[in-house]
Scaffold this motif. Structure first.
Motif, PDB file in Angstrom:
ATOM      1  N   GLY A   1       0.817  -1.199   0.000  1.00  0.00           N
ATOM      2  CA  GLY A   1       0.000   0.000   0.000  1.00  0.00           C
ATOM      3  C   GLY A   1       0.854   1.253   0.000  1.00  0.00           C
ATOM      4  O   GLY A   1       2.091   1.202  -0.064  1.00  0.00           O
ATOM      5  N   PRO A   2       0.207   2.444   0.122  1.00  0.00           N
ATOM      6  CA  PRO A   2       0.935   3.712   0.020  1.00  0.00           C
ATOM      7  C   PRO A   2       1.505   4.217   1.337  1.00  0.00           C
ATOM      8  O   PRO A   2       2.226   5.220   1.337  1.00  0.00           O
ATOM      9  N   CYS A   3       1.172   3.593   2.455  1.00  0.00           N
ATOM     10  CA  CYS A   3       1.611   4.113   3.752  1.00  0.00           C
ATOM     11  C   CYS A   3       3.123   3.921   3.933  1.00  0.00           C
ATOM     12  O   CYS A   3       3.762   3.121   3.255  1.00  0.00           O
ATOM     13  N   HIS A   4       3.666   4.695   4.883  1.00  0.00           N
ATOM     14  CA  HIS A   4       5.102   4.660   5.151  1.00  0.00           C
ATOM     15  C   HIS A   4       5.432   3.992   6.477  1.00  0.00           C
ATOM     16  O   HIS A   4       6.589   4.030   6.912  1.00  0.00           O
ATOM     17  N   THR A   5       4.439   3.421   7.134  1.00  0.00           N
ATOM     18  CA  THR A   5       4.679   2.710   8.383  1.00  0.00           C
ATOM     19  C   THR A   5       3.829   1.445   8.397  1.00  0.00           C
ATOM     20  O   THR A   5       2.769   1.385   7.758  1.00  0.00           O
ATOM     21  N   TYR A   6       4.292   0.456   9.130  1.00  0.00           N
ATOM     22  CA  TYR A   6       3.520  -0.770   9.310  1.00  0.00           C
ATOM     23  C   TYR A   6       3.939  -1.408  10.630  1.00  0.00           C
ATOM     24  O   TYR A   6       5.133  -1.464  10.949  1.00  0.00           O
ATOM     25  N   LYS A   7       2.955  -1.877  11.352  1.00  0.00           N
ATOM     26  CA  LYS A   7       3.211  -2.484  12.648  1.00  0.00           C
ATOM     27  C   LYS A   7       3.060  -3.999  12.528  1.00  0.00           C
ATOM     28  O   LYS A   7       1.974  -4.501  12.225  1.00  0.00           O
ATOM     29  N   VAL A   8       4.145  -4.716  12.743  1.00  0.00           N
ATOM     30  CA  VAL A   8       4.141  -6.172  12.697  1.00  0.00           C
ATOM     31  C   VAL A   8       3.829  -6.676  14.107  1.00  0.00           C
ATOM     32  O   VAL A   8       4.531  -6.332  15.064  1.00  0.00           O
ATOM     33  N   GLN A   9       2.786  -7.487  14.227  1.00  0.00           N
ATOM     34  CA  GLN A   9       2.326  -7.920  15.538  1.00  0.00           C
ATOM     35  C   GLN A   9       2.447  -9.432  15.681  1.00  0.00           C
ATOM     36  O   GLN A   9       2.765 -10.152  14.740  1.00  0.00           O
ATOM     37  N   ARG A  10       2.165  -9.875  16.915  1.00  0.00           N
ATOM     38  CA  ARG A  10       2.189 -11.297  17.267  1.00  0.00           C
ATOM     39  C   ARG A  10       3.549 -11.939  17.001  1.00  0.00           C
ATOM     40  O   ARG A  10       3.659 -13.009  16.424  1.00  0.00           O
ATOM     41  N   LEU A  11       4.589 -11.226  17.403  1.00  0.00           N
ATOM     42  CA  LEU A  11       5.938 -11.765  17.270  1.00  0.00           C
ATOM     43  C   LEU A  11       6.372 -12.395  18.590  1.00  0.00           C
ATOM     44  O   LEU A  11       5.730 -12.213  19.632  1.00  0.00           O
ATOM     45  N   SER A  12       7.467 -13.100  18.557  1.00  0.00           N
ATOM     46  CA  SER A  12       8.027 -13.702  19.770  1.00  0.00           C
ATOM     47  C   SER A  12       9.084 -12.776  20.355  1.00  0.00           C
ATOM     48  O   SER A  12       9.779 -12.056  19.623  1.00  0.00           O
ATOM     49  N   GLU A  13       9.189 -12.779  21.657  1.00  0.00           N
ATOM     50  CA  GLU A  13      10.161 -11.906  22.300  1.00  0.00           C
ATOM     51  C   GLU A  13      11.582 -12.404  22.069  1.00  0.00           C
ATOM     52  O   GLU A  13      11.822 -13.601  21.868  1.00  0.00           O
ATOM     53  N   SER A  14      12.502 -11.465  22.080  1.00  0.00           N
ATOM     54  CA  SER A  14      13.934 -11.745  21.942  1.00  0.00           C
ATOM     55  C   SER A  14      14.213 -12.632  20.724  1.00  0.00           C
ATOM     56  O   SER A  14      14.919 -13.614  20.796  1.00  0.00           O
ATOM     57  N   THR A  15      13.611 -12.251  19.572  1.00  0.00           N
ATOM     58  CA  THR A  15      13.753 -13.025  18.333  1.00  0.00           C
ATOM     59  C   THR A  15      14.099 -12.078  17.200  1.00  0.00           C
ATOM     60  O   THR A  15      13.565 -10.965  17.117  1.00  0.00           O
ATOM     61  N   SER A  16      15.011 -12.505  16.327  1.00  0.00           N
ATOM     62  CA  SER A  16      15.407 -11.699  15.173  1.00  0.00           C
ATOM     63  C   SER A  16      14.552 -12.060  13.966  1.00  0.00           C
ATOM     64  O   SER A  16      14.272 -13.235  13.714  1.00  0.00           O
TER      65      SER A  16
END
Length: 772
Positions: free
Chosen positions: A361-376
């Protein structure tokens, strides 16, 4: 001598034989001559030859020929002669007959027939001069007594549907604008003053073959209509057209002209894409068809523009993070950029090592959710515009930090630590140890110990005081005034609020894992919010009741009754819990990385993404702002009424009454101030926590919310203390309840109670102002 004469004999009739009649008068014309017939009339001859006329004979011959023909024989004296030719001169002579035979002919009578339409023309001759032009010739037919005035030529592509194409005196006509290799039909007709003659026989002719017709429907193709993998909208233009008429000779190919360059010749196709063009350039394109006879005319010109080259990928950055989320940022991120045609495609590497799409899409930000802690996690991004998809960026690696428990009475708020651990370890670490097997602290131990001690003290004081308040109001009839009904209901609400304090203390010391299950997670938050709303509504309703009792005492005595107050209390409870009902579905036990130790009682991702959680925060804020405004306005009216009543006070107790009024006004000011002090930090803490964007603000928010937490529970514990300090009647009832043996010998303050009202308006104001 004597002669003797005798009698005469009988007469003898002697008749001479008849002879042929004499010549007749020439026949004369009866009426006007016609084109095909004439009518003649005659009389008997003067000499009948000694015998009656029995027959007439009419003979006709043309002036040009010597051929004679008898056209009539009979006894009539008139005759119609038909089957004549128009505009011709005929001679007629007549003879009569008796029994002796025919007499001599009369003098001839010359008669000319009327003119008629011309005869049928001979078939015209057609000579094709070119594929689009033909010459038609014809001969003059018999005019039938009148000069031919014009000729009519019918022409058409269908034999039975021809139209007049020429009308004039000429003997030829040139037909132009014909189609090559096409059969045409024609016929001709002569016209004079008598009318139009019959058409000639139909003649067919075919025009010769020619170069192809002009190409129509030339247009550019969109990117979706081109299936070739070699097509690039930045360096190629795709066109299509419809096959034109070949004009009798098969089309062998097409010539495409697109500017200063050499035209391109293609085969028998109807689509083609021109490659090797300059990006973002306009071209004028036209096309012509080719056959064995040559090139046809060019089509109309269309303007087509190549698209610019796909943009380069932007730099990917991490703007904020938490243990389960990463907020990524790229490009300028301005409001103007949102209207740009550039689209962005963000991808993340999955467990199988493949990059999958996260956002387009055209936006310049995105929030990635439901990740695991201390993970690359690995990310890459590409920019796309109307020219297509640009190249992929380099791989970016971002790491989520260890989980940090959220502050408590920012109820329902999740910590948003707005800095990121990148691969090069940028960002500030959390300043105290992460969660272990025993503890998962929201703050350092040195801060949690005094906070826990204060909260436990408030819990004990609040539970004991509110239970005592309920028992005092319920156990003594004299305490069941309208005001005390509100206070007793509010004590129940405060008691339910205090029951949630152990869960908050547990979350302070160990926010993960949540061991009390899904139901208690939702129920604790729902009861906390519902009882909070209920307490605020009770304070507001009590203020309205105080306003009516002090400013309109006589009217309040009729309107405010115990039965109505109980009904209002029931409505307040129902409305409060109905308003807080969305909170029951906004929270839940979340387990993002599928480990039992990661269970947390917090808002669901759906609640945060949909915006419903933020909406409910503003609903909660309105539950504070609107009552504060109402309290200030109503207590202002109450204070003005009490202060203004000084002028109406008379008698020996005037000084005491004035002092009591001033004391009442001070108490009202303390009530409003206590409400604001206890509740304002709670809402300020929420606003700060929502807008946290850096670690320093996050730390301040955590400490501030701990302070607001204590004031929040102070507001639920302080009311019984205020009742004991202000109301002698409450102290006496509580003393009697707790120490019934000693209280039996003490006089219980008896006050005249008629639903909470006294007989005079001045004393009523004083009683209601001090009834807390």
């Amino acid at each position: 001598m004597c002669t003797m004469i005798g009698k005469a004999s009988d007469s003898l009739l002697v008749q001479t034989p008849a002879v042929v009649p004499g010549p007749c008068q020439p026949p004369r014309l009866q009426g006007r001559p016609r084109a095909r017939e004439i009518q003649l009339r005659w009389g008997p001859p003067q000499v009948d030859g000694g015998s009656p006329i029995t027959c007439y004979g009419l003979e006709m011959f043309q002036a040009e020929t010597e051929e004679h023909r008898e056209v009539y024989q009979g006894s009539d004296v008139e005759c119609t002669v038909g089957s004549l030719l128009p505009g011709r001169t005929y001679n007629f002579r007549l003879r009569a007959a008796n029994k002796a035979g025919f007499g001599p002919y009369s003098e001839k009578c010359e008669v000319t027939t009327a003119p008629g339409p011309p005869d049928q023309c001979k078939p015209p001759q057609v000579a094709c001069r070119s594929a689009a032009c033909a010459q038609v010739l014809w001969e003059v037919p018999v005019s039938n007594g009148a000069d031919i005035t014009e000729y009519r030529l019918e022409w058409g592509g269908v034999e039975g549907c021809m139209q007049i194409s020429y009308c004039g005196p000429g003997l030829s006509c040139e037909m132009k604008g014909l189609l090559p290799a096409t059969i045409y039909y024609c016929r001709v007709q002569a016209v004079n003053v008598a009318g139009a003659g019959p058409f000639s026989e139909v003649v067919a002719c075919m025009t010769p073959a020619s170069v192809p017709a002009v190409v129509t429907s030339l247009r550019g193709l969109s990117e979706d209509e081109v299936e070739s993998p070699r097509y690039s909208p930045s360096t190629c233009l795709a066109i299509s057209w419809e096959k034109p008429c070949d004009h009798g000779s098969e089309i062998l190919g097409y010539s495409i002209d697109f500017g200063d360059k050499q035209p391109i010749t293609v085969g028998k196709v109807q689509t083609y894409f021109i490659d090797g063009l300059q990006p973002d350039t306009t071209y004028r394109v036209r096309i012509q068809a080719l056959n064995s006879l040559g090139a046809g005319p060019f089509s109309h010109t269309i303007k087509l523009k190549t698209k610019p080259l796909p943009p380069d990928p932007p730099r990917l950055e991490c703007a904020a993070y938490s243990s389960q989320t990463l907020k990524l940022k790229w490009g300028e991120g301005t409001a103007k950029a949102l209207t740009d045609t550039i689209q962005y495609h963000l991808q993340m590497e999955d467990k199988n090592g493949r990059f999958v799409s996260l956002y387009r899409g055209p936006c310049h930000t995105y929030k990635v959710q439901r990740l695991s802690e201390s993970t690359s996690y690995k990310f890459c991004i590409q920019a796309c515009n109307e020219a297509g998809e640009g190249p992929l960026s380099q791989e970016y690696v971002f790491t989520t930090p260890k989980s940090v428990p959220a502050a408590l009475k920012a109820k329902l708020l999740v910590s948003l630590l707005p800095t990121c651990f990148r691969q090069n370890n940028e960002g500030e670490p959390w300043p105290w140890p992460p969660c272990d097997e025993r503890l998962c602290l929201a703050l350092p131990v040195r801060a949690l110990v005094p906070v826990t001690a204060v909260c436990l003290g408030l819990f004990v004081v609040g539970v004991v005081g509110n239970v005592l308040t309920v028992l005092v109001i319920h156990g003594y009839h004299d305490m069941k005034t309208t005001t005390n009904l509100y206070l007793g209901s509010m004590a129940v609400s405060d008691l339910l609020i205090l029951l949630g304090l152990p869960f908050d203390l547990y979350r302070l010391w160990r926010s993960r894992p949540w061991i009390f299950g899904q139901l208690l997670c939702r129920l604790s938050h729902y009861l906390s919010e519902g009882c909070t709303y209920c307490t605020i509504l009770h304070i507001t309703a009590l203020t309205v009741e105080r306003y009516l009792a002090i400013c309109f005492p006589l009217k309040a005595k009729v309107v405010v009754t115990k039965r109505r107050v109980k009904a209002v209390i029931g409505i307040l409870w129902a409305f409060a819990f109905l308003s807080a009902s969305p909170f029951f579905f906004l929270v839940g036990v979340e387990q993002p990385d599928n480990h039992t130790d990661s269970r947390e009682c917090k808002p669901t991702p759906q609640a945060m993404e949909s915006g419903l959680l933020a909406t409910m925060f503003w609903v909660t804020t309105s539950y504070f702002v609107l009552p504060v405004i109402c309290l200030n306005v109503l207590y202002g009216f109450i204070g003005r009424e009490l202060w203004g009543s000084n002028a109406r006070l008379r008698g020996p107790n005037t000084v005491l009454r004035e002092k009591g009024h001033r004391q009442t006004i001070k108490i009202l000011a303390v009530v409003v101030l206590a409400f604001v002090i206890c509740w304002l930090p709670f809402h300020i803490g929420r606003i700060i926590f929502i807008n946290t964007r850096d670690t320093r603000t996050m730390l301040f928010s955590q400490y501030f919310n701990i302070f607001a937490l204590q004031l929040f529970y102070l507001s639920a514990s302080i009311n019984p203390i205020l009742y004991n300090l202000i109301s002698k009647k409450y102290r006496a009832a509580a003393y009697k309840l707790l120490v019934p043996q000693r209280a039996a010998g003490r006089a219980f303050p008896a006050a005249k109670d008629a639903g909470g009202y006294t007989e005079t308006s001045g004393s009523t104001r004083n009683e209601y102002a001090t009834s807390f």
